[in-house]
Scaffold this motif. Structure first.
Motif, PDB file in Angstrom:
ATOM      1  N   PHE A 130       0.838  -1.201   0.000  1.00  0.00           N
ATOM      2  CA  PHE A 130       0.000   0.000   0.000  1.00  0.00           C
ATOM      3  C   PHE A 130       0.876   1.255   0.000  1.00  0.00           C
ATOM      4  CE2 PHE A 130      -2.502   3.259   2.329  1.00  0.00           C
ATOM      5  CZ  PHE A 130      -3.551   3.382   1.430  1.00  0.00           C
ATOM      6  N   ALA A 131       1.937   1.232   0.786  1.00  0.00           N
ATOM      7  CA  ALA A 131       2.848   2.373   0.823  1.00  0.00           C
ATOM      8  C   ALA A 131       3.488   2.610  -0.543  1.00  0.00           C
ATOM      9  CB  ALA A 131       3.927   2.140   1.879  1.00  0.00           C
ATOM     10  N   ALA A 132       3.787   1.527  -1.270  1.00  0.00           N
ATOM     11  CA  ALA A 132       4.387   1.663  -2.595  1.00  0.00           C
ATOM     12  C   ALA A 132       3.417   2.325  -3.566  1.00  0.00           C
ATOM     13  CB  ALA A 132       4.806   0.294  -3.115  1.00  0.00           C
ATOM     14  N   ILE A 133       2.131   1.980  -3.459  1.00  0.00           N
ATOM     15  CA  ILE A 133       1.118   2.594  -4.318  1.00  0.00           C
ATOM     16  C   ILE A 133       1.010   4.087  -4.026  1.00  0.00           C
ATOM     17  CG2 ILE A 133      -1.364   2.705  -4.778  1.00  0.00           C
ATOM     18  CD1 ILE A 133      -1.401  -0.363  -4.402  1.00  0.00           C
ATOM     19  N   CYS A 134       0.949   4.432  -2.749  1.00  0.00           N
ATOM     20  CA  CYS A 134       0.827   5.847  -2.377  1.00  0.00           C
ATOM     21  C   CYS A 134       2.072   6.630  -2.774  1.00  0.00           C
ATOM     22  CB  CYS A 134       0.574   5.971  -0.877  1.00  0.00           C
ATOM     23  SG  CYS A 134      -1.016   5.295  -0.339  1.00  0.00           S
ATOM     24  N   GLY A 146      -7.439   6.990   0.544  1.00  0.00           N
ATOM     25  CA  GLY A 146      -8.201   5.757   0.429  1.00  0.00           C
ATOM     26  C   GLY A 146      -9.527   5.816   1.153  1.00  0.00           C
ATOM     27  N   MET A 147     -10.443   4.985   0.704  1.00  0.00           N
ATOM     28  CA  MET A 147     -11.728   4.795   1.367  1.00  0.00           C
ATOM     29  C   MET A 147     -12.050   3.305   1.322  1.00  0.00           C
ATOM     30  SD  MET A 147     -13.964   7.871  -0.359  1.00  0.00           S
ATOM     31  CE  MET A 147     -15.202   7.944   0.932  1.00  0.00           C
ATOM     32  N   VAL A 148     -12.599   2.783   2.402  1.00  0.00           N
ATOM     33  CA  VAL A 148     -13.094   1.407   2.424  1.00  0.00           C
ATOM     34  C   VAL A 148     -14.615   1.479   2.392  1.00  0.00           C
ATOM     35  CG1 VAL A 148     -13.285  -0.727   3.735  1.00  0.00           C
ATOM     36  CG2 VAL A 148     -11.096   0.493   3.629  1.00  0.00           C
ATOM     37  N   ARG A 192      -6.446   3.493   8.611  1.00  0.00           N
ATOM     38  CA  ARG A 192      -5.682   4.439   9.430  1.00  0.00           C
ATOM     39  C   ARG A 192      -4.320   3.858   9.801  1.00  0.00           C
ATOM     40  NH1 ARG A 192     -10.439   7.186  13.234  1.00  0.00           N
ATOM     41  NH2 ARG A 192     -12.128   6.803  11.763  1.00  0.00           N
ATOM     42  N   ASN A 193      -4.302   2.558  10.083  1.00  0.00           N
ATOM     43  CA  ASN A 193      -3.022   1.920  10.399  1.00  0.00           C
ATOM     44  C   ASN A 193      -2.084   1.936   9.198  1.00  0.00           C
ATOM     45  OD1 ASN A 193      -4.042   1.335  12.928  1.00  0.00           O
ATOM     46  ND2 ASN A 193      -4.509  -0.801  12.458  1.00  0.00           N
ATOM     47  N   ALA A 194      -2.636   1.690   8.013  1.00  0.00           N
ATOM     48  CA  ALA A 194      -1.828   1.705   6.795  1.00  0.00           C
ATOM     49  C   ALA A 194      -1.306   3.118   6.520  1.00  0.00           C
ATOM     50  CB  ALA A 194      -2.647   1.190   5.617  1.00  0.00           C
ATOM     51  N   HIS A 195      -2.145   4.113   6.739  1.00  0.00           N
ATOM     52  CA  HIS A 195      -1.736   5.505   6.554  1.00  0.00           C
ATOM     53  C   HIS A 195      -0.587   5.868   7.486  1.00  0.00           C
ATOM     54  CE1 HIS A 195      -2.067   9.794   7.831  1.00  0.00           C
ATOM     55  NE2 HIS A 195      -2.052   9.977   6.521  1.00  0.00           N
ATOM     56  N   ALA A 196      -0.637   5.357   8.716  1.00  0.00           N
ATOM     57  CA  ALA A 196       0.405   5.673   9.695  1.00  0.00           C
ATOM     58  C   ALA A 196       1.779   5.170   9.272  1.00  0.00           C
ATOM     59  CB  ALA A 196       0.031   5.081  11.052  1.00  0.00           C
ATOM     60  N   LYS A 197       1.827   4.170   8.389  1.00  0.00           N
ATOM     61  CA  LYS A 197       3.089   3.581   7.952  1.00  0.00           C
ATOM     62  C   LYS A 197       3.648   4.241   6.695  1.00  0.00           C
ATOM     63  CE  LYS A 197       1.953  -0.971   9.875  1.00  0.00           C
ATOM     64  NZ  LYS A 197       1.733  -2.411   9.566  1.00  0.00           N
ATOM     65  N   LYS A 203       2.518  10.903   3.141  1.00  0.00           N
ATOM     66  CA  LYS A 203       1.560  11.485   4.099  1.00  0.00           C
ATOM     67  C   LYS A 203       1.220  12.923   3.737  1.00  0.00           C
ATOM     68  CE  LYS A 203       2.431   8.754   8.273  1.00  0.00           C
ATOM     69  NZ  LYS A 203       2.950   8.785   9.663  1.00  0.00           N
ATOM     70  N   SER A 204       2.215  13.665   3.284  1.00  0.00           N
ATOM     71  CA  SER A 204       1.965  15.071   2.929  1.00  0.00           C
ATOM     72  C   SER A 204       1.074  15.190   1.702  1.00  0.00           C
ATOM     73  CB  SER A 204       3.294  15.796   2.683  1.00  0.00           C
ATOM     74  OG  SER A 204       3.916  15.341   1.478  1.00  0.00           O
TER      75      SER A 204
END
Length: 381
Positions: A130-134, A146-148, A192-197, A203-204
Motif C-alpha cells: 500500500f505504501a508503494a502505491i501511495c 483511500g476509502m473502504v 488508518r493503520n496503513a496511513h500511519a506507515k 503522508k503530505s
C-alpha cells in the motif's frame, strides 16, 4: 460530458456505475471471454483485449478526465499466496502505472486516477505494498487517499473493498469532498493503520476523501432470488438433506430459527474446511440469514461457489446461486447480458466492482471535482 479509460475492465461494471453521463474513450482487459461480454453490453470494438503491458500511450485517444483501474486482487487477497505487488497477477499494477507515467510525460495526465482492490491491499507485506502505491502517486505529483466501502450499504452483499483515489495536484477541489482528519466508516482502523506507515512525503500528499452516508438500503437478499432460475436447478430433497448434514449444530439452529421466522427466509451458504473436535479436517456448510449474501468469490473449485437455502416454514430447498442473482448482487440491471456458461458468468460477476458503489463515488467525488458548481470551490490545501 466527462470521459474515462477503464483498465482491467472485466464486464464493464465501472462503466455501468459511471453511467450514460460519462464517455468511455478506451477500455482494456486481458481476458478474451470477459471482453466478449463487455462488447455484448457496450458494443463491438468497445474494448481492446490484450495484456496491459503491451498497451502504449499512443494507443489511448484524447485525454481522460478519469482512469479506472480494478487491478487483479489474487496476490493481495487473504486467500491468495501473499505475493503482493510482486505477484504475477496483482503485479500488473506496475505496467498499468508505467502507462499512467507515459500519459503524464505526454502532457495528458488524467485529473483523477482510481484504483479498486480488496482490503488485503492495506496489510499486504506489512503495509509495504500500500505504501508503494501511495508513493507512486506522490512521485507523479498526485495527491491520493483511500476509502473502504462495503457494498452492503448499496446491495445485499457483504463486500468491503478499498478505493484509492488520486487527483492531479493542480486540480482545485470543491468543498465537501475531503475532511481534515479520518471520519466515519469510510476510514477504517485498517486504513488508518496503513496511513500511519506511509513515508513523510506520501503522508503530505494524503487526502481524507469523504462522502455523506448513503440512505439505508431497503433491499434484502431474498428480494433478488429467482423462483425459476435458468442457469441452475433446485437440489433434490436428498441433496438438500446432504447439505444440512454438513452443518454444525450452530448452523442447524439458524435453519430452525428461519423456519419460525413467519416469512420466507433465504440463507447464503459457503462450504469451508474446518477442524472437528478430534482435530480432523471436515467440510462444513456454513449459513447466514442476515438478509445479505456472502461476498462473491472467484477462486476455482466448487467450494468457492455460493449456495442458497430457501426456508418457508417447514419447507426447505437449496441450490447454487444463479448467475442472474450474482449480477443483481453486483447492482447490474436484468438486461445486462451475461455469458451463457455458468462458471464464466460467476467468475465475471465475482471479479467485478459493484456498480452502485461506483455511481455513489461519481456523484459525490468525481463529478463535483470535474464539474464543480460556481461558488463551491477551494484550492487543494
Amino acid at each position: 460530458m466527462p470521459n474515462f479509460y477503464e483498465f482491467f475492465a472485466g464486464g464493464g461494471m465501472a462503466r455501468a456505475g459511471l453511467g450514460s453521463r460519462w464517455d468511455c474513450l478506451f477500455a482494456n482487459d486481458f481476458d478474451r471471454k470477459k471482453g466478449e461480454t463487455y462488447e455484448a453490453n457496450w458494443g463491438k470494438g468497445a474494448l481492446t483485449v490484450g495484456d496491459v503491458k503491451k498497451v502504449e500511450a499512443k494507443d489511448l485517444p484524447g485525454q481522460a478526465d478519469l482512469v479506472w483501474g480494478s487491478f487483479p486482487c489474487q496476490d493481495l487477497s487473504l486467500a491468495g499466496g501473499g505475493a503482493g505487488l510482486k505477484g504475477e497477477r496483482s503485479g500488473t499494477f506496475w505496467p498499468f502505472w508505467r502507462l499512467m507515467q507515459s500519459l503524464i510525460k505526454d502532457g495528458r495526465a488524467p485529473s483523477i486516477i482510481v484504483l479498486e482492490n480488496v482490503c488485503g491491499a492495506l496489510t499486504s507485506h506489512q503495509g509495504k505494498d500500500f505504501a508503494a502505491i501511495c508513493a507512486a502517486f506522490a512521485r507523479e505529483n498526485y495527491r491520493c487517499g483511500g476509502m473502504v466501502i462495503d457494498a452492503a450499504d448499496f446491495v445485499p452483499q457483504s463486500r468491503p473493498r478499498l478505493f484509492v483515489i488520486g487527483i492531479r495536484d493542480d486540480v482545485i477541489l470543491p468543498d465537501g469532498v475531503i475532511a481534515g482528519e479520518p471520519v466515519n466508516d469510510w476510514h477504517t482502523q485498517a486504513l488508518r493503520n496503513a496511513h500511519a506507515k506511509l513515508s513523510p512525503r506520501a503522508k503530505s500528499n494524503w487526502l481524507w476523501w469523504t462522502m455523506p452516508r448513503p440512505p439505508v438500503r431497503n433491499s434484502r437478499f431474498a428480494d433478488l432470488i429467482e423462483d425459476s432460475p435458468k442457469s441452475v436447478n433446485w437440489h433434490t430433497a436428498a441433496e438438500t438433506k446432504q447439505l444440512l448434514s454438513m452443518m454444525s449444530d450452530v448452523n442447524l439452529e439458524k435453519v430452525e430459527a428461519a423456519k419460525n421466522a413467519g416469512r420466507r427466509m433465504v440463507g447464503a451458504i459457503y462450504k469451508r474446511t474446518r477442524h472437528d473436535e478430534t482435530g480432523a479436517k471436515v467440510q462444513r456448510a456454513e449459513i447466514r440469514f442476515d438478509d445479505l449474501a456472502g461476498c462473491l468469490r472467484t477462486p476455482a473449485g466448487g467450494s468457492s461457489r455460493q449456495l442458497i437455502m430457501v426456508v418457508d416454514g417447514e419447507k426447505v430447498k437449496s441450490r447454487l446461486i444463479s448467475t442472474r442473482e450474482t449480477a443483481r448482487l453486483m447492482g447490474l440491471p436484468d438486461d445486462y447480458i451475461l455469458p451463457a456458461r455458468y462458471n464464466e458468468a460467476y467468475h465475471l460477476t465475482g471479479d467485478g466492482v459493484v456498480a452502485p458503489v461506483v455511481r455513489y463515488l461519481a456523484a459525490h467525488i468525481f463529478e463535483p471535482v470535474l464539474m464543480p458548481q460556481p461558488g463551491d470551490m477551494k484550492e487543494a490545501a
